[in-house]
Design a protein around this motif. Structure first.
Motif, PDB file in Angstrom:
ATOM      1  N   PHE A  28       0.874  -1.167   0.000  1.00  0.00           N
ATOM      2  CA  PHE A  28       0.000   0.000   0.000  1.00  0.00           C
ATOM      3  C   PHE A  28       0.913   1.220   0.000  1.00  0.00           C
ATOM      4  N   THR A  29       0.862   1.999  -1.077  1.00  0.00           N
ATOM      5  CA  THR A  29       1.799   3.110  -1.231  1.00  0.00           C
ATOM      6  C   THR A  29       1.306   4.403  -0.595  1.00  0.00           C
ATOM      7  N   GLY A  30      -0.011   4.528  -0.435  1.00  0.00           N
ATOM      8  CA  GLY A  30      -0.543   5.744   0.155  1.00  0.00           C
ATOM      9  C   GLY A  30      -0.589   6.923  -0.807  1.00  0.00           C
ATOM     10  N   ASP A  31      -0.297   6.687  -2.074  1.00  0.00           N
ATOM     11  CA  ASP A  31      -0.373   7.774  -3.059  1.00  0.00           C
ATOM     12  C   ASP A  31      -1.188   7.312  -4.264  1.00  0.00           C
ATOM     13  N   GLY A  34      -1.310   3.717  -5.686  1.00  0.00           N
ATOM     14  CA  GLY A  34      -2.172   2.726  -5.069  1.00  0.00           C
ATOM     15  C   GLY A  34      -1.428   1.538  -4.506  1.00  0.00           C
ATOM     16  N   ILE A  35      -1.709   0.359  -5.067  1.00  0.00           N
ATOM     17  CA  ILE A  35      -1.166  -0.886  -4.539  1.00  0.00           C
ATOM     18  C   ILE A  35      -0.226  -1.509  -5.565  1.00  0.00           C
ATOM     19  N   ILE A  36       0.956  -1.912  -5.116  1.00  0.00           N
ATOM     20  CA  ILE A  36       1.947  -2.570  -5.975  1.00  0.00           C
ATOM     21  C   ILE A  36       1.938  -4.059  -5.632  1.00  0.00           C
ATOM     22  N   HIS A  37       1.931  -4.928  -6.647  1.00  0.00           N
ATOM     23  CA  HIS A  37       1.832  -6.373  -6.452  1.00  0.00           C
ATOM     24  C   HIS A  37       3.100  -7.093  -6.902  1.00  0.00           C
ATOM     25  N   THR A  38       3.528  -8.086  -6.103  1.00  0.00           N
ATOM     26  CA  THR A  38       4.669  -8.937  -6.430  1.00  0.00           C
ATOM     27  C   THR A  38       4.333 -10.366  -6.001  1.00  0.00           C
ATOM     28  N   SER A  39       4.810 -11.358  -6.743  1.00  0.00           N
ATOM     29  CA  SER A  39       4.645 -12.761  -6.357  1.00  0.00           C
ATOM     30  C   SER A  39       6.005 -13.351  -6.032  1.00  0.00           C
ATOM     31  N   LEU A  40       6.064 -14.142  -4.965  1.00  0.00           N
ATOM     32  CA  LEU A  40       7.283 -14.866  -4.607  1.00  0.00           C
ATOM     33  C   LEU A  40       6.945 -16.339  -4.505  1.00  0.00           C
ATOM     34  N   ALA A  41       7.497 -17.141  -5.409  1.00  0.00           N
ATOM     35  CA  ALA A  41       7.243 -18.577  -5.422  1.00  0.00           C
ATOM     36  C   ALA A  41       8.133 -19.296  -4.413  1.00  0.00           C
ATOM     37  N   LYS A 116       0.972   2.225  13.074  1.00  0.00           N
ATOM     38  CA  LYS A 116       2.418   2.170  13.265  1.00  0.00           C
ATOM     39  C   LYS A 116       3.116   1.815  11.940  1.00  0.00           C
ATOM     40  N   GLU A 117       2.544   0.883  11.187  1.00  0.00           N
ATOM     41  CA  GLU A 117       3.160   0.427   9.949  1.00  0.00           C
ATOM     42  C   GLU A 117       3.066   1.439   8.827  1.00  0.00           C
ATOM     43  N   ILE A 118       2.018   2.251   8.820  1.00  0.00           N
ATOM     44  CA  ILE A 118       1.863   3.206   7.725  1.00  0.00           C
ATOM     45  C   ILE A 118       2.442   4.564   8.058  1.00  0.00           C
ATOM     46  N   GLY A 119       2.997   4.667   9.264  1.00  0.00           N
ATOM     47  CA  GLY A 119       3.769   5.829   9.605  1.00  0.00           C
ATOM     48  C   GLY A 119       3.048   6.922  10.282  1.00  0.00           C
TER      49      GLY A 119
END
Length: 119
Positions: A28-31, A34-41, A116-119
């Motif tokens: 969640f970028t807060g700008d 929006g939302i950035i997606h990544t996959s880790l296999a 706390k996580e989003i600052g």
């Protein structure tokens, strides 16, 4: 804030934390981006005697990890690493959880651990 979902199909939360074949990660970028997606296999995790430790290292930047099941000791190790595990029913749609979380982030009732996580 980075959030991960234990998923085998990339669309639903369908895996136990320690045996998840992949993790779908959303930031969640807060700008306006929006939302950035990544996959880790699972191949990205590598072979390790301690699957839980390997996954914690992989997900160390995450604030929350969604899964269908997680053992008590693994959950405790995640929390000690600053990652909050959330168990949901198998087949829960990732997009539904993203929408819920996004609404929560936009609301005035955001939990302290999320603030706390989003600052």
């Amino acid at each position: 804030m980075l959030v991960a979902f234990a998923s085998g199909d990339g669309k639903t939360i369908d895996s136990h934390f320690a045996s998840a074949p992949a993790f779908e990660m959303y930031k969640f970028t807060g700008d306006k981006q929006g939302i950035i997606h990544t996959s880790l296999a699972a191949e990205d995790i590598g072979e390790s005697v301690d699957k839980v430790d390997a996954r914690i290292n992989l997900l160390k930047e995450c604030a929350i990890v969604y899964c269908t099941q997680i053992g008590g000791p693994a959950a405790a190790r995640l929390v000690q690493s600053g990652i909050h595990p959330l168990k949901v029913p198998e087949g829960t749609l990732i997009i539904d959880e993203l929408n819920k979380l996004n609404k929560l982030l936009l609301s005035k009732k955001t939990p302290a651990m999320v603030k706390k996580e989003i600052g």
